[in-house]
Design an enzyme around this catalytic site. Structure first.
Site, mmCIF file in Angstrom:
data_model
loop_
_atom_site.group_PDB
_atom_site.id
_atom_site.type_symbol
_atom_site.label_atom_id
_atom_site.label_comp_id
_atom_site.label_asym_id
_atom_site.label_seq_id
_atom_site.Cartn_x
_atom_site.Cartn_y
_atom_site.Cartn_z
ATOM 1 N N TYR A 92 30.444 68.003 68.624
ATOM 2 C CA TYR A 92 31.022 68.349 67.128
ATOM 3 C C TYR A 92 29.654 67.315 66.028
ATOM 4 O O TYR A 92 28.758 67.210 67.043
ATOM 5 C CB TYR A 92 31.901 66.449 67.148
ATOM 6 C CG TYR A 92 31.068 64.514 67.474
ATOM 7 C CD1 TYR A 92 30.661 64.090 66.543
ATOM 8 C CD2 TYR A 92 30.673 64.556 68.845
ATOM 9 C CE1 TYR A 92 30.590 62.941 66.949
ATOM 10 C CE2 TYR A 92 29.918 62.748 68.876
ATOM 11 C CZ TYR A 92 30.154 62.346 67.399
ATOM 12 O OH TYR A 92 28.985 61.061 67.832
ATOM 13 N N CYS A 93 30.418 67.408 64.761
ATOM 14 C CA CYS A 93 29.315 66.835 63.390
ATOM 15 C C CYS A 93 30.440 66.555 62.943
ATOM 16 O O CYS A 93 30.916 65.726 63.565
ATOM 17 C CB CYS A 93 29.184 68.182 62.425
ATOM 18 S SG CYS A 93 29.817 69.574 62.994
ATOM 19 N N TRP A 94 30.009 66.739 61.600
ATOM 20 C CA TRP A 94 31.379 65.695 60.700
ATOM 21 C C TRP A 94 32.503 65.827 60.285
ATOM 22 O O TRP A 94 33.172 65.206 60.796
ATOM 23 C CB TRP A 94 30.389 65.884 59.274
ATOM 24 C CG TRP A 94 31.154 64.640 58.233
ATOM 25 C CD1 TRP A 94 32.278 65.900 57.758
ATOM 26 C CD2 TRP A 94 31.386 64.026 58.524
ATOM 27 N NE1 TRP A 94 32.400 64.892 56.187
ATOM 28 C CE2 TRP A 94 32.290 63.626 56.665
ATOM 29 C CE3 TRP A 94 31.059 62.619 58.972
ATOM 30 C CZ2 TRP A 94 32.571 62.424 56.459
ATOM 31 C CZ3 TRP A 94 31.136 61.350 58.477
ATOM 32 C CH2 TRP A 94 32.150 61.254 57.326
ATOM 33 N N TYR A 121 33.665 64.443 63.651
ATOM 34 C CA TYR A 121 33.657 63.032 63.409
ATOM 35 C C TYR A 121 34.905 62.414 62.690
ATOM 36 O O TYR A 121 35.339 60.992 63.077
ATOM 37 C CB TYR A 121 32.186 62.644 62.627
ATOM 38 C CG TYR A 121 32.415 61.210 62.864
ATOM 39 C CD1 TYR A 121 32.337 59.648 63.443
ATOM 40 C CD2 TYR A 121 32.773 60.529 61.284
ATOM 41 C CE1 TYR A 121 32.063 57.921 63.496
ATOM 42 C CE2 TYR A 121 32.301 59.375 61.479
ATOM 43 C CZ TYR A 121 32.305 57.885 61.959
ATOM 44 O OH TYR A 121 32.883 57.189 61.023
#
Length: 359
Positions: A92-94, A121
């Site tokens: 996952y990222c932002w 996130y």
């Protein structure tokens, strides 16, 4: 066939949870159990962001792509080198965009069954907020109260060792909750990470058993408690630890002994009380602080600062204060704290027995 999107509820189905964001984003807050393998570090992310604003998306992607490729190659050589062919990571990222997408693409090219968390996130953050709002109104709280120096946190820890359910808010906030509560060399977490830690505890709570928590104000240091948790605390049953002043002073001298290591810093902190306590009183306290004379300092802080407003404050903040249970002690040594934990659990057992007779 296209796979369904991976949600927060699906985290348990994966071997490793990878946070592809920068180290500073990860430090601010992250999904519990995640490892940080950034595709762009903090400086690289700043460079790419500046290029995007000044020269457009293409130039940002051209330069950023080379940085991402170099970082992914490093992770493949180092962090992921020993993973078997059956490894199943979730990335996952932002918000589930290019950073996690690029990592997933490369991991899949290797042959691993990598997936991307839908919404990144941000979706996890929404989950935390929703879970706190849903769980807090249901919590079977028992509020441990007591004047400053009553060893409430240590009683909570002793309760936890006995198998009781405990929410240690001061541990989550990395702060003891008072004017002098900052821990030496320990920074408080971000507000988001504090809430993540609370949600993690609450999701494991059995709602049919008591959950013990210390009676806190709405803020611990610079951290604010979730409003829904404060509301539930305010209407929950209270258990007051009533310790004698000598026992409390002895405990404070042990528990805050480290404050004597930097008398000037302690004196500076005490300066914040001048408006409440008056210049002459605070100057006397500051002189004791600089001389590392903690016994007279703590004795006066108890009698002149903390204790005068204690009872009225509790009655104002806790609606069930007038019906509180009470545990008295003159011993706040380790042995005395263990006895307090037993006494608190005995109160719960007694209430259950009374309930059984009255049903």
């Amino acid at each position: 066939m296209q796979r369904p999107p991976i949600r927060v509820a699906d985290l348990h189905a994966f071997d490793t949870l990878i946070d592809a964001r920068s180290p500073s984003e990860f430090a601010l807050d992250h999904i519990p159990g995640a490892i940080n393998c950034p595709v762009l570090d903090d400086d690289e992310r700043r460079i790419v962001g500046t290029l995007y604003k000044q020269r457009g998306a293409f130039e940002a992607r051209r330069v950023g792509g080379a940085m991402v490729a170099a970082n992914l190659a490093r992770h493949l050589r180092e962090r992921f080198a020993d993973q078997p062919a059956t490894w199943k990571p979730l990335v996952y990222c932002w918000r589930g965009g290019l950073r996690s997408g690029s990592m997933v693409t490369w991991l899949r090219l290797v042959g691993w069954d990598a997936q991307q968390l839908a919404g990144g996130y941000k979706s996890f953050r929404h989950h935390v907020i929703e879970r706190l709002a849903a769980l807090c109104p249901q919590l079977p709280l028992r509020i441990i109260c007591g004047a400053t120096g009553s060893a409430k946190t240590r009683v909570l820890q002793a309760l936890a060792l006995r198998g009781a359910q405990v929410l240690d808010l001061e541990d989550c906030a990395k702060h003891k909750g008072s004017l002098l509560g900052a821990l030496p060399g320990v920074a408080q977490p971000s507000q988001k990470h504090f809430e993540t830690r609370i949600a993690q505890v609450l999701e494991a709570v059995d709602l049919h058993r008591p959950l013990y928590v210390e009676g806190e104000s709405p803020r611990i240091g610079r951290i604010a408690l979730p409003v829904s948790l404060v509301s539930r605390m305010r209407t929950s049953p209270c258990i007051e630890i009533v310790a004698t002043p000598p026992a409390r002073l002895d405990y404070l001298l042990r528990d805050y002994a480290y404050l004597g290591e930097d008398g000037e810093a302690l004196a500076t902190q005490l300066g914040l009380l001048k408006e409440l306590q008056g210049k002459e009183t605070v100057q006397r306290w500051q002189a004791w602080a600089r001389a590392r004379e903690l016994a007279p300092l703590f004795a006066e802080l108890m009698t002149q600062h903390y204790d005068p407003h204690y009872a009225s404050s509790q009655a104002r903040h806790f609606k069930a204060w007038s019906d509180r249970s009470r545990v008295d002690t003159s011993d706040l040594t380790e042995q005395g704290i263990q006895a307090l934990a037993d006494a608190v659990l005995a109160l719960e057992a007694d209430s259950l027995r009374v309930g059984a007779w009255t049903r």
